[in-house]
Design a protein around this motif. Sequence first.
Motif, mmCIF file in Angstrom:
data_model
loop_
_atom_site.group_PDB
_atom_site.id
_atom_site.type_symbol
_atom_site.label_atom_id
_atom_site.label_comp_id
_atom_site.label_asym_id
_atom_site.label_seq_id
_atom_site.Cartn_x
_atom_site.Cartn_y
_atom_site.Cartn_z
ATOM 1 N N ARG A 278 0.825 -1.202 0.000
ATOM 2 C CA ARG A 278 0.000 0.000 0.000
ATOM 3 C C ARG A 278 0.864 1.259 0.000
ATOM 4 O O ARG A 278 0.579 2.228 -0.719
ATOM 5 N N LEU A 279 1.935 1.276 0.794
ATOM 6 C CA LEU A 279 2.831 2.429 0.807
ATOM 7 C C LEU A 279 3.560 2.564 -0.521
ATOM 8 O O LEU A 279 3.771 3.675 -1.018
ATOM 9 N N ALA A 280 3.926 1.442 -1.117
ATOM 10 C CA ALA A 280 4.584 1.483 -2.429
ATOM 11 C C ALA A 280 3.691 2.147 -3.467
ATOM 12 O O ALA A 280 4.160 2.945 -4.292
ATOM 13 N N ARG A 281 2.386 1.862 -3.408
ATOM 14 C CA ARG A 281 1.466 2.479 -4.368
ATOM 15 C C ARG A 281 1.350 3.982 -4.143
ATOM 16 O O ARG A 281 1.247 4.763 -5.095
ATOM 17 N N LEU A 282 1.372 4.400 -2.871
ATOM 18 C CA LEU A 282 1.316 5.829 -2.574
ATOM 19 C C LEU A 282 2.545 6.556 -3.128
ATOM 20 O O LEU A 282 2.430 7.636 -3.727
ATOM 21 N N ILE A 283 3.719 5.970 -2.913
ATOM 22 C CA ILE A 283 4.952 6.593 -3.404
ATOM 23 C C ILE A 283 4.976 6.593 -4.923
ATOM 24 O O ILE A 283 5.403 7.577 -5.551
ATOM 25 N N GLU A 284 4.498 5.522 -5.525
ATOM 26 C CA GLU A 284 4.448 5.435 -6.981
ATOM 27 C C GLU A 284 3.527 6.525 -7.547
ATOM 28 O O GLU A 284 3.844 7.179 -8.552
ATOM 29 N N GLU A 285 2.412 6.742 -6.887
ATOM 30 C CA GLU A 285 1.478 7.788 -7.327
ATOM 31 C C GLU A 285 2.108 9.167 -7.184
ATOM 32 O O GLU A 285 1.972 10.023 -8.059
ATOM 33 N N GLN A 286 2.809 9.406 -6.063
ATOM 34 C CA GLN A 286 3.456 10.699 -5.853
ATOM 35 C C GLN A 286 4.562 10.937 -6.879
ATOM 36 O O GLN A 286 4.714 12.041 -7.405
ATOM 37 N N ALA A 287 5.344 9.901 -7.185
ATOM 38 C CA ALA A 287 6.439 10.044 -8.146
ATOM 39 C C ALA A 287 5.927 10.358 -9.548
ATOM 40 O O ALA A 287 6.619 11.034 -10.326
ATOM 41 N N ALA A 288 4.728 9.896 -9.859
ATOM 42 C CA ALA A 288 4.169 10.119 -11.198
ATOM 43 C C ALA A 288 3.455 11.453 -11.316
ATOM 44 O O ALA A 288 3.078 11.865 -12.419
ATOM 45 N N ARG A 289 3.279 12.139 -10.200
ATOM 46 C CA ARG A 289 2.554 13.407 -10.210
ATOM 47 C C ARG A 289 3.336 14.490 -10.941
ATOM 48 O O ARG A 289 4.556 14.620 -10.749
ATOM 49 N N PRO A 290 2.670 15.324 -11.735
ATOM 50 C CA PRO A 290 3.332 16.519 -12.253
ATOM 51 C C PRO A 290 3.489 17.533 -11.133
ATOM 52 O O PRO A 290 2.834 17.440 -10.096
ATOM 53 N N VAL A 291 4.378 18.498 -11.319
ATOM 54 C CA VAL A 291 4.546 19.538 -10.322
ATOM 55 C C VAL A 291 3.227 20.271 -10.154
ATOM 56 O O VAL A 291 2.562 20.617 -11.125
ATOM 57 N N GLY A 292 2.843 20.515 -8.907
ATOM 58 C CA GLY A 292 1.518 21.032 -8.638
ATOM 59 C C GLY A 292 1.328 22.506 -8.888
ATOM 60 O O GLY A 292 0.249 23.038 -8.663
ATOM 61 N N HIS A 293 2.345 23.224 -9.331
ATOM 62 C CA HIS A 293 2.185 24.641 -9.624
ATOM 63 C C HIS A 293 3.043 24.998 -10.821
ATOM 64 O O HIS A 293 4.010 24.313 -11.132
ATOM 65 N N VAL A 294 2.681 26.057 -11.496
ATOM 66 C CA VAL A 294 3.408 26.462 -12.698
ATOM 67 C C VAL A 294 4.723 27.118 -12.302
ATOM 68 O O VAL A 294 4.766 27.990 -11.456
ATOM 69 N N SER A 295 5.811 26.692 -12.919
ATOM 70 C CA SER A 295 7.129 27.232 -12.597
ATOM 71 C C SER A 295 8.017 27.137 -13.811
ATOM 72 O O SER A 295 7.919 26.198 -14.601
ATOM 73 N N ILE A 296 8.916 28.095 -13.955
ATOM 74 C CA ILE A 296 9.870 28.007 -15.054
ATOM 75 C C ILE A 296 10.946 26.976 -14.757
ATOM 76 O O ILE A 296 11.777 26.667 -15.606
ATOM 77 N N LEU A 297 10.927 26.422 -13.547
ATOM 78 C CA LEU A 297 11.893 25.390 -13.185
ATOM 79 C C LEU A 297 11.231 24.024 -13.055
ATOM 80 O O LEU A 297 11.788 23.124 -12.455
ATOM 81 N N GLU A 298 10.020 23.872 -13.608
ATOM 82 C CA GLU A 298 9.296 22.631 -13.358
ATOM 83 C C GLU A 298 9.866 21.444 -14.115
ATOM 84 O O GLU A 298 9.569 20.311 -13.800
ATOM 85 N N GLN A 299 10.664 21.657 -15.162
ATOM 86 C CA GLN A 299 11.207 20.550 -15.929
ATOM 87 C C GLN A 299 12.532 20.104 -15.322
ATOM 88 O O GLN A 299 13.485 20.873 -15.286
ATOM 89 N N PRO A 300 12.632 18.891 -14.792
ATOM 90 C CA PRO A 300 13.904 18.435 -14.250
ATOM 91 C C PRO A 300 14.930 18.319 -15.359
ATOM 92 O O PRO A 300 14.603 18.032 -16.508
#
Length: 388
Positions: A278-300
């Motif tokens: 269950r924790l693995a799924r939570l971390i997997e979901e968080q890792a797949a999330r786009p950055v939650g706000h617009v930023s000129i630094l959002e692209q790693p």
Amino acid sequence: MQDLLSSEDGSVVPQLRPLKDKLTAANPWAVGNWLTTSRGARLLADLAAQKAEITHDVLDGLEQDASTRYLRELLVTTGVLPRRDENFARLRLWLDAALDSLPTTRVRVLRPFAEWCILRDARRRSERGRYTPGAASVDRMELRAAMDFTAWLETEDLDLGSLTQGELDLWLTSHPTRRIGAFIRWSVARRLTGKLTAVRKHSGLPTRFLSSEEQHGQLRRCLNDSELPLEVRIVGALTRLYGLPTARILQLTTDRFQREDDGASLTVDQNPVLLPPRLARLIEEQAARPVGHVSILEQPGGDHPRYLLPGRPPSRPRSADGIHSLMRRHGLPGLSARNTAMIEAVADLPPIVASDLFGIHPDTAHRWTRFAQDSWADYLAACAATEQ
């Protein structure tokens, strides 16, 4: 944008070409908003108009506010400037500014203490990637305590070389929360004063814990309650399962999470730790999330993996203070839960295993083990006394 990054002849400064490429590829609204509203953009225009190379030292000479920090991060992320440990660098900047305002007589003592005791240890931790904002905060407290102590000596017309234990105890009594121990030990070791001891008023051992029912109930909440924010569930579960401090969790990057055929793991320090599904799924979901706000630094970019819990800008992790506040708001205390998890871990694992898995120093793991053993012995003794 062309005008922003150009020198007096109208051509883009060669050093800033990677930045131009980044801004061109970034979100147009975010770039336009930054160009028109940010003080950092105006600073960049001033620097680009000059012929001198833009360096960290140049930025260090500017006012160290949020705009300067964001501009520095922008230049680092785009490869214009090399990455450095900002926690350590800011400590040095703060120290230099603080010492510049002090009398020479006090600086003669404080500067060597800062360089050879505080900064040397901080530099070693920084080189190992272990110098966190919390560690920098503790170092500042020790430096401030030394500054305040030498100011007190001056006010009381006392000399460090002839200071007595009674005089030191007087200061400790009136300043019980100040961390003066490092300065006193350093002064004694350098024979700047006689043999003195800054007696600590507390044992340093943990005192705040949760009951087993509370700990497991909170863990179930983190794993199962979909009404909680995702970052709260992840931080709460990692703290209660593995005794991880918030500062360590915030430094985790997405590349430390691995999904295999037989399960998922998270590498906290050097060795992977098996995760509950269950924790693995939570971390997997968080890792797949786009950055939650617009930023000129959002692209790693570059060789720096993305943080699991990105902040603003996303090239930095969330702040520990912000996460602590968020956890308290949802009734999930951090320190008592971590203490409880550590006690449970060292009860089941040898100290060296706990050290390797959770990234704590071996001495710390041994201290926790001794503390757990002593607490268990006290508990058994109390039970025996009750039965008599």
